[in-house]
Design a protein around this motif. Structure first.
Motif, mmCIF file in Angstrom:
data_model
loop_
_atom_site.group_PDB
_atom_site.id
_atom_site.type_symbol
_atom_site.label_atom_id
_atom_site.label_comp_id
_atom_site.label_asym_id
_atom_site.label_seq_id
_atom_site.Cartn_x
_atom_site.Cartn_y
_atom_site.Cartn_z
ATOM 1 N N ASP A 168 45.172 31.476 36.624
ATOM 2 C CA ASP A 168 44.091 32.291 37.147
ATOM 3 C C ASP A 168 44.156 33.680 36.515
ATOM 4 O O ASP A 168 45.195 34.119 36.043
ATOM 5 N N PHE A 169 43.011 34.370 36.549
ATOM 6 C CA PHE A 169 42.971 35.724 36.017
ATOM 7 C C PHE A 169 43.831 36.655 36.881
ATOM 8 O O PHE A 169 43.884 36.542 38.109
ATOM 9 N N CYS A 170 44.498 37.596 36.216
ATOM 10 C CA CYS A 170 45.291 38.621 36.884
ATOM 11 C C CYS A 170 44.912 39.976 36.298
ATOM 12 O O CYS A 170 44.290 40.073 35.246
ATOM 13 N N GLY A 171 45.321 41.029 36.974
ATOM 14 C CA GLY A 171 45.164 42.371 36.445
ATOM 15 C C GLY A 171 43.718 42.808 36.357
ATOM 16 O O GLY A 171 42.829 42.286 37.030
ATOM 17 N N LYS A 172 43.475 43.810 35.512
ATOM 18 C CA LYS A 172 42.129 44.369 35.350
ATOM 19 C C LYS A 172 41.907 44.753 33.898
ATOM 20 O O LYS A 172 42.849 44.886 33.114
ATOM 21 N N LEU A 173 40.624 44.909 33.548
ATOM 22 C CA LEU A 173 40.229 45.366 32.218
ATOM 23 C C LEU A 173 39.564 46.728 32.335
ATOM 24 O O LEU A 173 38.745 46.956 33.230
ATOM 25 N N SER A 190 35.855 49.837 34.559
ATOM 26 C CA SER A 190 36.904 48.841 34.769
ATOM 27 C C SER A 190 36.375 47.692 35.609
ATOM 28 O O SER A 190 35.384 47.828 36.343
ATOM 29 N N ILE A 191 37.043 46.551 35.490
ATOM 30 C CA ILE A 191 36.689 45.364 36.261
ATOM 31 C C ILE A 191 37.966 44.691 36.730
ATOM 32 O O ILE A 191 38.909 44.496 35.945
ATOM 33 N N ASN A 192 38.029 44.394 38.017
ATOM 34 C CA ASN A 192 39.187 43.741 38.623
ATOM 35 C C ASN A 192 39.061 42.231 38.396
ATOM 36 O O ASN A 192 38.288 41.559 39.064
ATOM 37 N N LEU A 193 39.809 41.719 37.434
ATOM 38 C CA LEU A 193 39.729 40.292 37.132
ATOM 39 C C LEU A 193 40.278 39.447 38.274
ATOM 40 O O LEU A 193 39.785 38.357 38.541
ATOM 41 N N PHE A 194 41.313 39.932 38.933
ATOM 42 C CA PHE A 194 41.948 39.186 40.016
ATOM 43 C C PHE A 194 40.967 38.936 41.158
ATOM 44 O O PHE A 194 40.959 37.868 41.771
ATOM 45 N N ALA A 195 40.084 39.922 41.425
ATOM 46 C CA ALA A 195 39.182 39.811 42.563
ATOM 47 C C ALA A 195 37.830 39.206 42.202
ATOM 48 O O ALA A 195 37.196 38.553 43.023
ATOM 49 N N ARG A 196 37.368 39.369 40.937
ATOM 50 C CA ARG A 196 35.999 39.022 40.600
ATOM 51 C C ARG A 196 35.851 37.779 39.737
ATOM 52 O O ARG A 196 34.745 37.321 39.515
ATOM 53 N N CYS A 197 36.955 37.260 39.209
ATOM 54 C CA CYS A 197 36.854 36.124 38.283
ATOM 55 C C CYS A 197 37.445 34.866 38.899
ATOM 56 O O CYS A 197 38.666 34.733 38.992
ATOM 57 N N ASN A 198 36.580 33.969 39.322
ATOM 58 C CA ASN A 198 37.029 32.667 39.798
ATOM 59 C C ASN A 198 36.573 31.571 38.837
ATOM 60 O O ASN A 198 36.337 30.437 39.225
ATOM 61 N N ARG A 199 36.429 31.931 37.562
ATOM 62 C CA ARG A 199 35.959 31.004 36.550
ATOM 63 C C ARG A 199 37.038 30.813 35.495
ATOM 64 O O ARG A 199 38.036 31.543 35.468
ATOM 65 N N ILE A 225 37.264 35.009 26.616
ATOM 66 C CA ILE A 225 38.499 35.455 27.270
ATOM 67 C C ILE A 225 38.833 34.470 28.377
ATOM 68 O O ILE A 225 37.999 34.188 29.247
ATOM 69 N N ARG A 226 40.062 33.921 28.348
ATOM 70 C CA ARG A 226 40.528 32.966 29.350
ATOM 71 C C ARG A 226 41.860 33.435 29.908
ATOM 72 O O ARG A 226 42.595 34.173 29.245
#
Length: 287
Positions: A168-173, A190-199, A225-226
């Motif tokens: 699963d995605f972790c961290g942020k960009l 910035s974007i929180n990958l942990f909270a916003r990416c469930n793909r 990006i995966r």
């Protein structure tokens, strides 16, 4: 130029050039191309088997071109130049139309219709047909070329390529717009990958849209990006943009892992835009 390390020196005819164009045709690696010259403007157009170097109002002297490749190159170079000329007549020849003026006869010469330069146009037509033929051969050979094997460690393949759900995605960009054509000073987003990416996969185009950055960049949708193992993300550039990790130029179509506190720089030449994407860990209050 032949071999893996080529250097070419082209002497420009004189200082009255309006434009000079150098065509490099053949097997080449134009990602490692260096040009040394002085001109009002220099533009490049690159392909797998061709490079076009266009110089507007170049200064007199020599143009130096260096190319370095890991595989042998076989390149032919062609130079075309363009002048802007203004012609004027300094003498009158007898014959033509007669006109009376103050008792004197003034002879106004007939202006003969300008004859086309058949030799020049013949050479240009042959040159254009040769370029078109080479381009057609390149397109056909590209369509018949077998798909090469991807250079990636099987143990660290992407989840979709493994056929199963992986990490699963972790961290942020954090996205920084270093430069753009409009010279607009965008604040970091910035974007929180942990909270916003469930793909399983996201693109740079999606990241820019989520960060409300109104940049229309061709090829951003092809930068994939995966999530990877060890809390990393895996970046694969399938677009036209150049991607760099530090001072390393990333090969297009290859997958690279990005870990916390690392960054990738994307340069979009056509849009004159440079973007940095930093990968960072989340603070406790950001989860």
């Amino acid at each position: 130029m032949n071999g893996t390390d080529g250097e070419l020196s082209v002497k420009l005819p004189d200082e009255k050039l309006e434009q000079a164009v150098i065509y490099l045709l053949g097997e080449q690696d134009n990602e490692n191309l260096t040009i040394n010259c002085k001109a009002a403007e220099i533009s490049l157009q690159k392909g797998e088997k061709y490079t076009v170097i266009k110089m507007e109002k170049p200064e007199p002297g020599e143009v130096g071109i260096q190319m370095v490749s890991t595989k042998p190159m076989d390149i032919n170079a062609y130079l075309t130049v363009e002048y802007e000329l203004v012609l004027s007549a300094l003498a009158l020849e007898p014959g033509g139309i007669f006109k009376s003026f103050s008792g004197d006869i003034v002879r106004i010469p007939e202006i003969a219709p300008e004859q086309p330069d058949w030799f020049f146009w013949g050479v240009m037509i042959v040159f254009v047909l040769a370029i078109a033929g080479l381009f057609l051969v390149y397109i056909r050979s590209k369509g018949r070329r077998p798909v090469g094997k991807k250079m990636i460690d099987e143990r660290r393949m992407l989840p979709k390529e493994n056929g199963m759900r992986g990490n699963d995605f972790c961290g942020k960009l954090v996205v920084y717009v270093i430069h753009d054509r409009e010279e607009i000073d965008y604040p970091p987003e910035s974007i929180n990958l942990f909270a916003r990416c469930n793909r399983e996969v996201i693109t740079l185009e999606w990241i820019l849209e989520i960060c409300n950055l109104p940049l229309q960049l061709k090829g951003a949708e092809k930068i994939m990006i995966r999530p990877g193992d060890d809390r990393s993300i895996v970046v694969k550039n399938n677009g036209r943009a150049a991607a760099m990790k530090g001072r390393e130029l990333l090969i297009k179509g290859h997958a690279y892992h990005l870990y916390y506190q690392e960054k990738i720089t994307f340069v979009f030449d056509e849009e004159d835009t440079e973007i940095e994407v930093h990968y960072k860990a989340l603070k406790p209050n950001e989860r």
